[in-house]
Design a protein around this motif. Sequence first.
Motif, PDB file in Angstrom:
ATOM      1  N   LYS A  38       1.412  -1.451   0.015  1.00 51.31           N
ATOM      2  CA  LYS A  38      -0.072   0.222  -0.073  1.00 51.31           C
ATOM      3  C   LYS A  38       1.037   1.339   0.160  1.00 51.31           C
ATOM      4  O   LYS A  38       1.700   0.838   0.388  1.00 51.31           O
ATOM      5  CB  LYS A  38      -0.633  -0.100   1.243  1.00 51.31           C
ATOM      6  CG  LYS A  38      -1.574  -1.343   1.520  1.00 51.31           C
ATOM      7  CD  LYS A  38      -1.953  -1.032   3.416  1.00 51.31           C
ATOM      8  CE  LYS A  38      -3.732  -1.677   3.101  1.00 51.31           C
ATOM      9  NZ  LYS A  38      -3.698  -1.139   4.681  1.00 51.31           N
ATOM     10  N   ASP A  39       0.284   2.224  -0.538  1.00 51.11           N
ATOM     11  CA  ASP A  39       0.607   3.859  -0.122  1.00 51.11           C
ATOM     12  C   ASP A  39       0.591   3.979   1.303  1.00 51.11           C
ATOM     13  O   ASP A  39      -0.042   3.470   1.710  1.00 51.11           O
ATOM     14  CB  ASP A  39       0.246   4.624  -0.817  1.00 51.11           C
ATOM     15  CG  ASP A  39       0.755   4.678  -2.743  1.00 51.11           C
ATOM     16  OD1 ASP A  39       2.447   4.351  -2.615  1.00 51.11           O
ATOM     17  OD2 ASP A  39       0.166   5.261  -3.199  1.00 51.11           O
ATOM     18  N   ARG A  40       2.295   4.498   1.869  1.00 55.60           N
ATOM     19  CA  ARG A  40       1.308   5.062   3.166  1.00 55.60           C
ATOM     20  C   ARG A  40       1.996   6.295   3.333  1.00 55.60           C
ATOM     21  O   ARG A  40       3.298   7.045   2.442  1.00 55.60           O
ATOM     22  CB  ARG A  40       3.418   4.077   3.673  1.00 55.60           C
ATOM     23  CG  ARG A  40       2.858   4.947   5.122  1.00 55.60           C
ATOM     24  CD  ARG A  40       3.838   4.064   6.082  1.00 55.60           C
ATOM     25  NE  ARG A  40       3.573   2.054   6.257  1.00 55.60           N
ATOM     26  CZ  ARG A  40       4.295   1.336   7.227  1.00 55.60           C
ATOM     27  NH1 ARG A  40       5.271   2.791   8.085  1.00 55.60           N
ATOM     28  NH2 ARG A  40       3.399   0.432   7.549  1.00 55.60           N
ATOM     29  N   ALA A  41       0.470   7.252   4.171  1.00 57.61           N
ATOM     30  CA  ALA A  41       1.329   8.584   3.521  1.00 57.61           C
ATOM     31  C   ALA A  41       0.991   9.906   5.222  1.00 57.61           C
ATOM     32  O   ALA A  41       0.652   8.567   6.707  1.00 57.61           O
ATOM     33  CB  ALA A  41      -0.653   9.205   3.137  1.00 57.61           C
ATOM     34  N   ILE A  42       1.739  10.628   5.098  1.00 58.83           N
ATOM     35  CA  ILE A  42       1.724  11.183   6.102  1.00 58.83           C
ATOM     36  C   ILE A  42       0.413  12.477   5.909  1.00 58.83           C
ATOM     37  O   ILE A  42       0.502  12.888   4.693  1.00 58.83           O
ATOM     38  CB  ILE A  42       2.560  12.381   6.810  1.00 58.83           C
ATOM     39  CG1 ILE A  42       4.180  11.368   6.923  1.00 58.83           C
ATOM     40  CG2 ILE A  42       2.800  13.012   7.718  1.00 58.83           C
ATOM     41  CD1 ILE A  42       5.192  11.336   7.648  1.00 58.83           C
ATOM     42  N   LEU A  43      -0.376  12.819   6.409  1.00 55.59           N
ATOM     43  CA  LEU A  43      -1.080  13.931   6.059  1.00 55.59           C
ATOM     44  C   LEU A  43      -0.954  15.014   6.887  1.00 55.59           C
ATOM     45  O   LEU A  43      -0.557  15.238   8.093  1.00 55.59           O
ATOM     46  CB  LEU A  43      -2.691  13.677   7.073  1.00 55.59           C
ATOM     47  CG  LEU A  43      -3.173  12.204   7.155  1.00 55.59           C
ATOM     48  CD1 LEU A  43      -4.233  11.712   7.520  1.00 55.59           C
ATOM     49  CD2 LEU A  43      -3.264  11.268   5.522  1.00 55.59           C
ATOM     50  N   VAL A  44      -0.942  16.287   6.428  1.00 54.13           N
ATOM     51  CA  VAL A  44      -0.665  18.001   6.680  1.00 54.13           C
ATOM     52  C   VAL A  44      -1.358  18.630   6.776  1.00 54.13           C
ATOM     53  O   VAL A  44      -2.343  19.241   5.492  1.00 54.13           O
ATOM     54  CB  VAL A  44       0.336  18.235   5.565  1.00 54.13           C
ATOM     55  CG1 VAL A  44       1.511  19.290   6.192  1.00 54.13           C
ATOM     56  CG2 VAL A  44       1.947  16.799   5.089  1.00 54.13           C
ATOM     57  N   ALA A  45      -1.623  19.582   7.797  1.00 50.40           N
ATOM     58  CA  ALA A  45      -2.432  20.856   7.353  1.00 50.40           C
ATOM     59  C   ALA A  45      -2.033  21.545   8.037  1.00 50.40           C
ATOM     60  O   ALA A  45      -1.207  21.136   9.092  1.00 50.40           O
ATOM     61  CB  ALA A  45      -4.315  19.983   8.155  1.00 50.40           C
ATOM     62  N   VAL A  46      -2.748  23.018   7.177  1.00 50.66           N
ATOM     63  CA  VAL A  46      -2.038  24.220   8.094  1.00 50.66           C
ATOM     64  C   VAL A  46      -3.045  24.932   8.886  1.00 50.66           C
ATOM     65  O   VAL A  46      -4.529  24.760   8.096  1.00 50.66           O
ATOM     66  CB  VAL A  46      -1.692  24.548   6.870  1.00 50.66           C
ATOM     67  CG1 VAL A  46      -1.280  26.979   7.644  1.00 50.66           C
ATOM     68  CG2 VAL A  46      -0.235  24.779   6.646  1.00 50.66           C
ATOM     69  N   ALA A  47      -3.354  25.148  10.064  1.00 50.93           N
ATOM     70  CA  ALA A  47      -4.118  25.993  10.438  1.00 50.93           C
ATOM     71  C   ALA A  47      -3.619  27.245  10.737  1.00 50.93           C
ATOM     72  O   ALA A  47      -2.888  27.862  11.362  1.00 50.93           O
ATOM     73  CB  ALA A  47      -4.384  25.588  11.716  1.00 50.93           C
ATOM     74  N   THR A  48      -4.622  28.124  10.397  1.00 45.20           N
ATOM     75  CA  THR A  48      -5.260  29.372  10.256  1.00 45.20           C
ATOM     76  C   THR A  48      -6.242  29.934  11.132  1.00 45.20           C
ATOM     77  O   THR A  48      -6.096  30.884  11.458  1.00 45.20           O
ATOM     78  CB  THR A  48      -4.670  30.151   8.874  1.00 45.20           C
ATOM     79  OG1 THR A  48      -6.171  28.959   8.021  1.00 45.20           O
ATOM     80  CG2 THR A  48      -3.978  29.607   8.032  1.00 45.20           C
TER      81      THR A  48
END
Length: 476
Positions: A122-132
């Motif tokens: 499987k692909d393995r992902a890191i989830l990223v968010a910028v909180a403003t």
Amino acid sequence: MVIGDDKHISIPDLSDYRTAGSRLNGLRCIHTHIHDEPISQEDLTELVLLGLDLMATVIVDADGIPGPIEYAHILPKNIGDRGWDITKVPDSGQLDVDFIDLIQAIEDELARTDRRPTLEKKDRAILVAVATGPSRDTRESLEELRALATSNELDVADVIIQHLKKPDPRFFIGKGKLSELVLRCTQTGANLLIFDNELTPNQIRSLTDYTELRIIDRSQLILDIFARRAITREGKIQVELAQLKYMLPRLAEKNTAMSRLTGGIGARGPGETKLEINRRRAKERIVSLNRELEKIRQQRQDRRKLRNARRLPVISIVGYTNAGKSTLLNTLTNSSVGARNRLFETLDPSSRRLRFPREREVIITDTVGFIRALPRSLMEAFAATLEELHDADLLLHVVDASNPRMEEQIKTVNEILLQLELKDIPVIIAFNKADLIPSEEASSLARMLDGIPVSSLNRETLRPLLARIEEFLWHQ
Ligand SMILES: Nc1nc2c(ncn2[C@@H]2O[C@H](COP(=O)(O)OP(=O)(O)OP(=O)(O)O)[C@@H](O)[C@H]2O)c(=O)[nH]1
Ligand SMILES: [Mg+2]
């Protein structure tokens, strides 16, 4: 051999050195510092970004005689918030470390972390968010992103939030955070970054070039799920159309990051064969797909006319994805359309007959679920599917009453109904999954928002809903 000046060295393009399978790239950088400074931030950034085996600095004096040496290597797991280790030896002559052993040990440990829970690759992902804004919103949004990712059979290795006043124009997240991210990818074996926020084509390109990872945003993830789920000809055409429309403004004439952009996650949909598609060909394809879709739309209309001629009332089930729409259809009509605990299980609409007492019948339809910030291109492409909703005499809005984000989900669904110009059709709200919440809560919800608590898994609980429908259709 690379030569620099007294402040910097610039490391050339090393992409040829990346060997598949092994985590570190097999290169060790040993360089001198002539001003007695320790290993610099820049050195560490190179170490992490290039995935070097080792970064070492030897401090030399004015005569070129080596003094202390410092070396840094990546850690297989963060210690605190640091992902590397630095060792200083006061005299280079006394350096007594078997680097081959050390590097092998790091690689073994990295490979061990890579052992995946399933055999499927499987692909393995890191989830990223910028909180403003408020971080609660960002966390909740990331939870949904996680559900999207796992619904698409991705492994989620980590979730990272950065608080910023406003996103970085080039990389979206700050550069320091970016190095940290790349390191987390090396440590966890992640090969994909999924951004919760929408990225500009330039940001995607800069990020791809800088990190050599695949970068996608939330919209692309949703498109990829749709591509994976589409079964019927109509579904497939709509998804390909949506992907092309999404990509078109992102297609630069000469774009090396293009292959990664078009590839989606597993190169589904408009994938590898279209890597070189230029705008013109994409546009041509859009035209031809639209034509085909128009034909299907015509057939659908004919079928609908037939159905309408029989004057059976139509009830359409709508609601947020995973609310239990298909389950409700199945239980109401003893059918077995696909229903599963993952987002966007249903893409293709299904219609069934539902019998009421006294030989009365209605047509009940189930369709694709809604989600917050549904990509525009998808909305447009699915117009043909969603068009059927206009025939409904009644909309059955299924809400997952057990979901902590229930209220936002109701709001999202209402907004989409408004966009689809369906606001004139009467709605009955069903608070589904009532079995998962205390019964007083379910009944007070139902009272407040004038809905009916149900549990679609249990036929008995649907009686009040059926009574309300009957009342609406035949006794008003
Ligand atoms: N506990 C409980 N689970 C339910 C209920 N209704 C549905 N589910 C579960 O919720 C999950 C989603 O159900 P679906 O019927 O596939 O949901 P959907 O709204 O059709 O979802 P999409 O097609 O993905 O938009 C499944 O695992 C169902 O078994 C319910 O009343 N109670
Ligand atoms: Mg469904």
